[in-house]
Design a protein around this motif. Structure first.
Motif, PDB file in Angstrom:
ATOM      1  N   ALA A 199       3.293  -8.960   3.916  1.00 54.88           N
ATOM      2  CA  ALA A 199       2.317  -9.802   4.615  1.00 54.88           C
ATOM      3  C   ALA A 199       2.629 -11.283   4.408  1.00 54.88           C
ATOM      4  CB  ALA A 199       0.907  -9.490   4.120  1.00 54.88           C
ATOM      5  N   LEU A 200       2.960 -11.657   3.187  1.00 55.64           N
ATOM      6  CA  LEU A 200       3.263 -13.055   2.899  1.00 55.64           C
ATOM      7  C   LEU A 200       4.556 -13.496   3.582  1.00 55.64           C
ATOM      8  CD1 LEU A 200       2.240 -13.283  -0.859  1.00 55.64           C
ATOM      9  CD2 LEU A 200       1.159 -14.430   1.075  1.00 55.64           C
ATOM     10  N   GLU A 201       5.520 -12.601   3.685  1.00 59.35           N
ATOM     11  CA  GLU A 201       6.745 -12.939   4.395  1.00 59.35           C
ATOM     12  C   GLU A 201       6.462 -13.171   5.878  1.00 59.35           C
ATOM     13  OE1 GLU A 201      10.231 -10.777   1.723  1.00 59.35           O
ATOM     14  OE2 GLU A 201       9.230  -9.637   3.285  1.00 59.35           O
ATOM     15  N   THR A 202       5.523 -12.386   6.429  1.00 61.63           N
ATOM     16  CA  THR A 202       5.125 -12.601   7.826  1.00 61.63           C
ATOM     17  C   THR A 202       4.423 -13.943   7.986  1.00 61.63           C
ATOM     18  OG1 THR A 202       4.887 -10.215   8.188  1.00 61.63           O
ATOM     19  CG2 THR A 202       3.781 -11.672   9.742  1.00 61.63           C
ATOM     20  N   VAL A 203       3.516 -14.239   7.068  1.00 57.36           N
ATOM     21  CA  VAL A 203       2.825 -15.529   7.105  1.00 57.36           C
ATOM     22  C   VAL A 203       3.846 -16.663   6.968  1.00 57.36           C
ATOM     23  CG1 VAL A 203       1.214 -17.044   5.882  1.00 57.36           C
ATOM     24  CG2 VAL A 203       0.646 -14.628   6.221  1.00 57.36           C
ATOM     25  N   ALA A 204       4.791 -16.505   6.058  1.00 63.20           N
ATOM     26  CA  ALA A 204       5.806 -17.537   5.844  1.00 63.20           C
ATOM     27  C   ALA A 204       6.620 -17.777   7.107  1.00 63.20           C
ATOM     28  CB  ALA A 204       6.727 -17.144   4.694  1.00 63.20           C
ATOM     29  N   ASP A 222      -7.397 -22.122   4.200  1.00 64.68           N
ATOM     30  CA  ASP A 222      -8.585 -21.641   3.492  1.00 64.68           C
ATOM     31  C   ASP A 222      -8.564 -20.127   3.302  1.00 64.68           C
ATOM     32  OD1 ASP A 222      -9.691 -24.083   3.035  1.00 64.68           O
ATOM     33  OD2 ASP A 222     -11.009 -24.042   4.787  1.00 64.68           O
ATOM     34  N   ILE A 223      -8.125 -19.399   4.330  1.00 66.97           N
ATOM     35  CA  ILE A 223      -8.130 -17.940   4.179  1.00 66.97           C
ATOM     36  C   ILE A 223      -7.055 -17.493   3.186  1.00 66.97           C
ATOM     37  CG2 ILE A 223      -9.094 -17.566   6.470  1.00 66.97           C
ATOM     38  CD1 ILE A 223      -6.347 -16.760   7.463  1.00 66.97           C
ATOM     39  N   LEU A 224      -5.961 -18.245   3.083  1.00 67.41           N
ATOM     40  CA  LEU A 224      -4.955 -17.928   2.067  1.00 67.41           C
ATOM     41  C   LEU A 224      -5.509 -18.199   0.668  1.00 67.41           C
ATOM     42  CD1 LEU A 224      -1.714 -19.350   3.737  1.00 67.41           C
ATOM     43  CD2 LEU A 224      -2.264 -16.946   3.359  1.00 67.41           C
ATOM     44  N   ARG A 283      -1.394 -15.303  14.508  1.00 62.96           N
ATOM     45  CA  ARG A 283      -0.626 -14.297  13.765  1.00 62.96           C
ATOM     46  C   ARG A 283      -0.941 -14.376  12.268  1.00 62.96           C
ATOM     47  NH1 ARG A 283      -0.238 -12.993  18.238  1.00 62.96           N
ATOM     48  NH2 ARG A 283       1.617 -12.594  19.519  1.00 62.96           N
ATOM     49  N   VAL A 284      -1.104 -15.584  11.761  1.00 63.53           N
ATOM     50  CA  VAL A 284      -1.437 -15.746  10.345  1.00 63.53           C
ATOM     51  C   VAL A 284      -2.798 -15.123  10.050  1.00 63.53           C
ATOM     52  CG1 VAL A 284      -2.026 -17.425   8.542  1.00 63.53           C
ATOM     53  CG2 VAL A 284      -0.022 -17.802   9.992  1.00 63.53           C
ATOM     54  N   ILE A 285      -3.774 -15.404  10.890  1.00 62.33           N
ATOM     55  CA  ILE A 285      -5.117 -14.854  10.693  1.00 62.33           C
ATOM     56  C   ILE A 285      -5.093 -13.334  10.719  1.00 62.33           C
ATOM     57  CG2 ILE A 285      -7.435 -14.687  11.684  1.00 62.33           C
ATOM     58  CD1 ILE A 285      -7.039 -17.541  12.768  1.00 62.33           C
ATOM     59  N   GLU A 286      -4.416 -12.763  11.702  1.00 63.98           N
ATOM     60  CA  GLU A 286      -4.368 -11.308  11.827  1.00 63.98           C
ATOM     61  C   GLU A 286      -3.627 -10.677  10.646  1.00 63.98           C
ATOM     62  OE1 GLU A 286      -5.964  -9.328  13.943  1.00 63.98           O
ATOM     63  OE2 GLU A 286      -6.910 -11.207  14.558  1.00 63.98           O
ATOM     64  N   THR A 287      -2.573 -11.332  10.189  1.00 61.24           N
ATOM     65  CA  THR A 287      -1.813 -10.798   9.062  1.00 61.24           C
ATOM     66  C   THR A 287      -2.666 -10.766   7.794  1.00 61.24           C
ATOM     67  OG1 THR A 287       0.273 -11.628   9.967  1.00 61.24           O
ATOM     68  CG2 THR A 287       0.232 -11.116   7.624  1.00 61.24           C
ATOM     69  N   VAL A 288      -3.400 -11.855   7.536  1.00 59.11           N
ATOM     70  CA  VAL A 288      -4.275 -11.894   6.362  1.00 59.11           C
ATOM     71  C   VAL A 288      -5.410 -10.884   6.511  1.00 59.11           C
ATOM     72  CG1 VAL A 288      -5.848 -13.325   5.004  1.00 59.11           C
ATOM     73  CG2 VAL A 288      -3.705 -14.297   5.873  1.00 59.11           C
ATOM     74  N   GLY A 348      -7.545  -5.905   4.302  1.00 55.18           N
ATOM     75  CA  GLY A 348      -8.354  -4.738   4.671  1.00 55.18           C
ATOM     76  C   GLY A 348      -9.621  -5.065   5.404  1.00 55.18           C
ATOM     77  N   MET A 349      -9.634  -6.174   6.147  1.00 52.85           N
ATOM     78  CA  MET A 349     -10.829  -6.561   6.899  1.00 52.85           C
ATOM     79  C   MET A 349     -10.689  -6.144   8.364  1.00 52.85           C
ATOM     80  SD  MET A 349     -12.947  -8.104   4.881  1.00 52.85           S
ATOM     81  CE  MET A 349     -12.904  -8.727   3.185  1.00 52.85           C
ATOM     82  N   ASP A 350     -11.804  -5.681   8.940  1.00 54.32           N
ATOM     83  CA  ASP A 350     -11.775  -5.359  10.357  1.00 54.32           C
ATOM     84  C   ASP A 350     -12.227  -6.571  11.178  1.00 54.32           C
ATOM     85  OD1 ASP A 350     -14.525  -5.540  10.162  1.00 54.32           O
ATOM     86  OD2 ASP A 350     -14.846  -3.378  10.135  1.00 54.32           O
ATOM     87  N   GLU A 351     -12.334  -6.413  12.454  1.00 57.45           N
ATOM     88  CA  GLU A 351     -12.658  -7.535  13.338  1.00 57.45           C
ATOM     89  C   GLU A 351     -14.053  -8.109  13.042  1.00 57.45           C
ATOM     90  OE1 GLU A 351     -10.784  -9.059  15.447  1.00 57.45           O
ATOM     91  OE2 GLU A 351      -9.059  -7.732  15.264  1.00 57.45           O
TER      92      GLU A 351
END
Length: 373
Positions: free
Chosen positions: A257-262, A302-304, A355-360, A365-368
Motif C-alpha cells: 500500500a505504501l509503495e502505491t502511495v509513494a 492527514d490520512i497518512l 488513488r492515495v485516498i483509495e489506497t489508504v 480496512g475502511m469501506d466507503e
C-alpha cells in the motif's frame, strides 16, 4: 517557507533508535561468530580420519555460516557446502586423469567460474573456483585426502555456526520492520505537506529541494522492503517466533500500500515540478487552483498521519480528504476557460490524490461509509 523536508522530533528519535538497535544486532552477531569459531577450532582436532590434518577449515566454516537470521545462516551454510562440493568434484575429475599444471589449473578455474553462475548455489558460488583451486594447488598429490578433510571440516564449522545461531538469542527483526514502515508513512505525509506549503507559500518551487524528493522516496522504499523481508526471514525456523508471533503478511500488505502511495506522490511531485518550470512539462497552474490543490494535499497527508498513529478519527479524515478532493475538482471545473493544457496538471494531481485516498482506505480496512470493512 523552505521546502526541504524536516523530520519531526518523533521520527528523528525512531531513526536514532534504529541505529542503536542495528549496532546491538551487529555486536550480538560478532559475539556469536567468535563463539562459533572457538567451538569449531576446539572440535576440529577430534574429527576422525584425515580430517584432523586440516582443522583450520572448521573455523572458516563457522564464520561463513554466521548470518543475522537463522534461516539466512542455514542457506549460507548449505549453499557454501554445495559450492565447495562442486569445486572439489570438478578438481577431482581433473586430478584423476592428469596432474595439475600450467594448463589444467587455469582451465579448471575457468570452468569453475562458469559453474559458479548457477543461481541455486547462492552464497556458495564463490567457493566453486576457490575449492577447485585449493584442491589442485594445496592438495596436489594428496588431493583425495585433502578434499575429504577440507569438506568435512567445513561441514563441522557450518554445524557449529548453525548451532550457536540457533541457541544464542536468534534475532527477530519485527521491530525494525514496524519502525521502517512507520518511517515511510511519516516521510510520505511530510512530503505531501511540503508540496502543499510550496503551492501557497513558496511558488515557484526551489529546484534544489525538489530534485531530491523522489530520490529520497525511492531509497526509503527500498530500505523498507528490505526490512520487511528480513523480518519475514528472521521468523523462519526461529524458536523465539513461537513466543513472539506476528503476522508478517500484514506488514507486506502495508508495504504494498505504501509503495502505491509513494508512486502517486512521486507522480504529484513530477507534475507540480513541471507546472513550476522545473521540468520540461507543459501547463502552468491557473490562478484560483493553488489553494484547493494545497488543501487537497494537506488532507491526504492527514490520512497518512492518522493511519500511522492509529487515530480513531481516520474515517473523519478520509471524509475530509474526499471533501478536499471534491473542492479541487470543483475549482478545476470553474476554470474551464483556462483551457485543457493549463488544467491538466491540477487534473493529474486530483487523480493521484484519489488513488492515495483509495489506497489508504483499503489498507486500513475502511469501506466507503468510513466503517471497518
Amino acid at each position: 517557507m523552505p521546502l526541504a523536508l524536516k523530520a519531526p522530533t518523533a521520527l528523528r528519535r525512531v531513526v536514532s533508535w534504529m541505529e542503536i538497535n542495528w549496532s546491538q544486532a551487529r555486536i550480538l552477531l560478532a559475539v556469536k561468530a567468535a563463539i562459533a569459531v572457538a567451538i569449531a577450532w576446539f572440535v576440529a582436532p577430534y574429527m576422525p580420519g584425515v580430517a584432523d590434518d586440516y582443522p583450520y577449515y572448521a573455523p572458516l566454516g563457522a564464520l561463513v555460516s554466521m548470518y543475522p537470521t537463522l534461516m539466512g545462516s542455514v542457506k549460507a551454510g548449505l549453499q557454501t557446502l554445495a559450492g565447495l562440493l562442486v569445486g572439489v568434484l570438478l578438481a577431482g575429475a581433473v586430478v584423476v586423469f592428469v596432474e595439475p599444471n600450467l594448463v589444467t589449473i587455469p582451465l579448471v578455474v575457468g570452468i569453475a567460474v562458469l559453474l559458479s553462475g548457477i543461481g541455486a548455489l547462492g552464497y556458495g558460488r564463490d567457493y566453486v573456483p576457490m575449492a577447485a583451486l585449493f584442491v589442485l594447488i594445496i592438495g596436489g598429490q594428496d588431493a583425495e585426502d585433502y578434499s575429504i578433510g577440507y569438506a568435512m571440516q567445513m561441514a563441522v564449522g557450518v554445524c557449529c555456526g548453525l548451532l550457536v545461531n540457533a541457541l544464542i538469542w536468534p534475532p527477530l527483526n519485527f521491530s525494525a520492520a514496524v519502525l521502517q514502515l512507520s518511517r515511510f508513512r511519516t516521510m510520505l505525509a511530510s512530503h505531501l505537506e511540503g508540496l502543499a506549503a510550496a503551492l501557497t507559500e513558496d511558488w515557484p518551487p526551489e529546484p534544489e529541494a525538489w530534485t531530491r524528493y523522489n530520490s529520497d522516496i525511492s531509497t526509503t522504499g527500498h530500505e523498507v522492503r528490505q526490512a520487511v523481508y528480513h523480518a519475514d526471514e528472521s521468523r523462519k525456523g526461529n524458536p523465539r517466533a513461537r513466543r513472539h508471533s506476528r503476522d508478517v503478511g500484514t506488514d507486506y500488505q502495508d508495504l504494498r500500500a505504501l509503495e502505491t502511495v509513494a508512486f502517486h506522490v512521486k507522480d504529484i511531485t513530477d507534475v507540480l515540478a513541471g507546472a513550476g518550470g522545473l521540468k520540461p512539462l507543459s501547463g502552468e497552474l491557473p490562478d484560483g487552483l493553488f489553494e484547493p490543490l494545497s488543501e487537497s494535499l494537506l488532507s491526504s497527508a492527514d490520512i497518512l498521519h492518522a493511519w500511522e498513529s492509529g487515530d480513531d478519527d481516520l474515517p473523519e479524515r478520509l471524509q475530509a480528504a474526499e471533501d478536499g478532493l471534491g473542492a479541487l475538482l470543483q475549482a478545476v471545473d470553474a476554470r474551464t476557460d483556462a483551457g485543457a493544457e493549463a488544467l491538466s496538471p491540477a487534473a493529474s494531481v486530483a487523480t493521484s490524490v484519489r488513488r492515495v485516498i483509495e489506497t489508504v482506505r483499503i489498507a486500513t480496512g475502511m469501506d466507503e461509509d468510513g466503517e471497518a470493512a
